[in-house]
Design an enzyme around this catalytic site. Sequence first.
Site, PDB file in Angstrom:
ATOM      1  N   HIS A 180      21.195  -0.767  -7.885  1.00 12.93           N
ATOM      2  CA  HIS A 180      21.504  -2.162  -8.260  1.00 12.93           C
ATOM      3  C   HIS A 180      22.259  -2.919  -7.187  1.00 12.93           C
ATOM      4  CE1 HIS A 180      21.317   0.434 -11.883  1.00 12.93           C
ATOM      5  NE2 HIS A 180      20.389  -0.452 -12.152  1.00 12.93           N
ATOM      6  N   CYS A 202      17.880  -1.068  -4.075  1.00 11.39           N
ATOM      7  CA  CYS A 202      16.453  -1.416  -3.985  1.00 11.39           C
ATOM      8  C   CYS A 202      16.278  -2.521  -2.940  1.00 11.39           C
ATOM      9  CB  CYS A 202      15.957  -1.898  -5.343  1.00 11.39           C
ATOM     10  SG  CYS A 202      14.250  -2.483  -5.266  1.00 11.39           S
ATOM     11  N   HIS A 230      26.432  -7.363 -15.353  1.00  7.70           N
ATOM     12  CA  HIS A 230      25.425  -6.419 -14.849  1.00  7.70           C
ATOM     13  C   HIS A 230      25.746  -6.095 -13.392  1.00  7.70           C
ATOM     14  CE1 HIS A 230      21.594  -4.791 -13.437  1.00  7.70           C
ATOM     15  NE2 HIS A 230      21.352  -4.492 -14.702  1.00  7.70           N
ATOM     16  N   GLU A 232      23.956  -5.452 -10.795  1.00 10.61           N
ATOM     17  CA  GLU A 232      23.228  -6.206  -9.762  1.00 10.61           C
ATOM     18  C   GLU A 232      23.844  -7.592  -9.582  1.00 10.61           C
ATOM     19  OE1 GLU A 232      18.909  -6.596 -10.210  1.00 10.61           O
ATOM     20  OE2 GLU A 232      19.062  -8.518  -9.163  1.00 10.61           O
ATOM     21  N   CYS A 300      11.308  -9.237  -9.905  1.00  7.60           N
ATOM     22  CA  CYS A 300      10.523  -8.355  -9.042  1.00  7.60           C
ATOM     23  C   CYS A 300       9.151  -8.042  -9.635  1.00  7.60           C
ATOM     24  CB  CYS A 300      11.302  -7.070  -8.769  1.00  7.60           C
ATOM     25  SG  CYS A 300      11.161  -5.887 -10.090  1.00  7.60           S
ATOM     26  N   SER A 328      19.736  -0.830 -19.570  1.00 15.89           N
ATOM     27  CA  SER A 328      18.657  -1.155 -18.630  1.00 15.89           C
ATOM     28  C   SER A 328      18.177  -2.572 -18.910  1.00 15.89           C
ATOM     29  CB  SER A 328      17.507  -0.158 -18.801  1.00 15.89           C
ATOM     30  OG  SER A 328      16.317  -0.688 -18.264  1.00 15.89           O
ATOM     31  N   SER A 329      18.491  -3.486 -17.989  1.00 16.51           N
ATOM     32  CA  SER A 329      18.181  -4.900 -18.212  1.00 16.51           C
ATOM     33  C   SER A 329      16.685  -5.107 -18.454  1.00 16.51           C
ATOM     34  CB  SER A 329      18.642  -5.722 -17.011  1.00 16.51           C
ATOM     35  OG  SER A 329      18.159  -7.032 -17.098  1.00 16.51           O
TER      36      SER A 329
HETATM   37 FE1  SF4 Z   1      13.748  -2.800  -7.471  1.00 16.76          FE
HETATM   38 FE2  SF4 Z   1      12.492  -4.199  -9.350  1.00 16.76          FE
HETATM   39 FE3  SF4 Z   1      12.780  -1.609  -9.638  1.00 16.76          FE
HETATM   40 FE4  SF4 Z   1      14.926  -3.196  -9.833  1.00 16.76          FE
HETATM   41  S1  SF4 Z   1      13.153  -3.136 -11.218  1.00 16.76           S
HETATM   42  S2  SF4 Z   1      14.801  -1.270  -8.731  1.00 16.76           S
HETATM   43  S3  SF4 Z   1      14.388  -4.761  -8.293  1.00 16.76           S
HETATM   44  S4  SF4 Z   1      11.580  -2.629  -8.020  1.00 16.76           S
END
Ligand code: SF4
Length: 414
Positions: A180, A202, A230, A232, A300, A328-329
């Site tokens: 995150h 990521c 969150h 992230e 994403c 988990s969003s």
């Molecule tokens: Fe990366 Fe999208 Fe997976 Fe999050 S959900 S880890 S931003 S690919």
Amino acid sequence: MATEIRRPDGTVVPCPAAPLLAGAGGLAGRGFRVRTGPVQLLPAGTPSDFRLVTVSDQPVPPGRTAAGGAAVVLAAGAMASAGLLRAGGPVQAVLDDWAWAVRPRRLLLASPRSLCAGVERAIEVVEALLKRHAGGGPVFVRKQIVHNTHVVRDLEERGAVFVQELDEVPDGSLVVFSAHGVSPAVRQEAADRGLEVVDATCPLVTKVHAEARRFAARGDTVVLIGHAGHEEVEGTLGEAPGATVLVETSEDVARLEVPASARVSYLTQTTLALDETAEVITALESRFPGVRGPGSDDICYATTNRQHALKAVADRSDVVLVVGSANSSNSVRLAGLARRGGTPAYLIDDAGDIRPEWIQAADTVGLTAGASAPQSLVDGVVAAFGGLGPVTVTEHTTTTETVTFGLPAAVRAR
Ligand code: SF4
């Protein structure tokens, strides 16, 4: 609770619905401590105070028959003598609840589902470090590497040490930053402490961080659309804390205190619901006509694909199950998306979270998994349904994913 019955002649009867009867919608939900495992039957005539009770022996609604494969067996010695198996007792109530859930079913599997490239990479980072550090110092991981209780527990069992903050990590140790992302302040703290950092952020989160820096550097007020608290969001806010404001809803946009002369740009958390975010962006565009967004969507590819795939099956399902953890969003957004479309939806960590009342009347169950939930958990849910009658599994694919991310240089170089 038997996961399989081993007969004296060596034949084995699988009991796939054991996690359902053992779990939150079964005995555990009624306060019992439950152990699951194979049950070995003794030869006929051997004295035993254990009783076998099967779901398929329970009365089912008129017109319905307990289909083959529904045999879940309870080994009940002390329970029987304590009267727990009496009619109307708690164990019998669990059996009754699940007997009513026995019926032929269709499972519609949304595809894509389950792990995304960023999560796979983050897990691989920790696995690679655990392998190479075997016998060396511990591998610390700041926060959950990905938001899934099963993944975290599995890595913990293999030696990873999860911490909330860096002050729990001894000076000079190896620490992994989660998928995150982290704020620059956390990076600085790690550098000051001489920690050896491997960054599993990521790359798509890193892209949002870079945009936050770029937008702030050109003098914009940066509106970050995301959920307070969150990880992230915390990390992205930390890139330009003096220039960034957080909004979650269009009402928040109306309340923003931004000077009329300010140049405004926006960014989004990567795992939001597309429809809800579109509303907030519309509110931003209406309040700040010159507002600028990121070059390409921040939500994403994996979030987008899983939402589109679920939408395609939710409309044809009586109920939707989303495999994913509560923090988990993207998993939470999937359940919300199905509900907004009018289909009841539930978030489950695994098959053991399913409640009989959710599925008793459901002929068609939509099934998906968030980007941090491994496919093995989905397989476990499908297998458990197989203990409640014949199941037809149909996969509905809306797109095929080919995205992969290479491991960080620090891991490749080791
Ligand atoms: Fe990366 Fe999208 Fe997976 Fe999050 S959900 S880890 S931003 S690919």
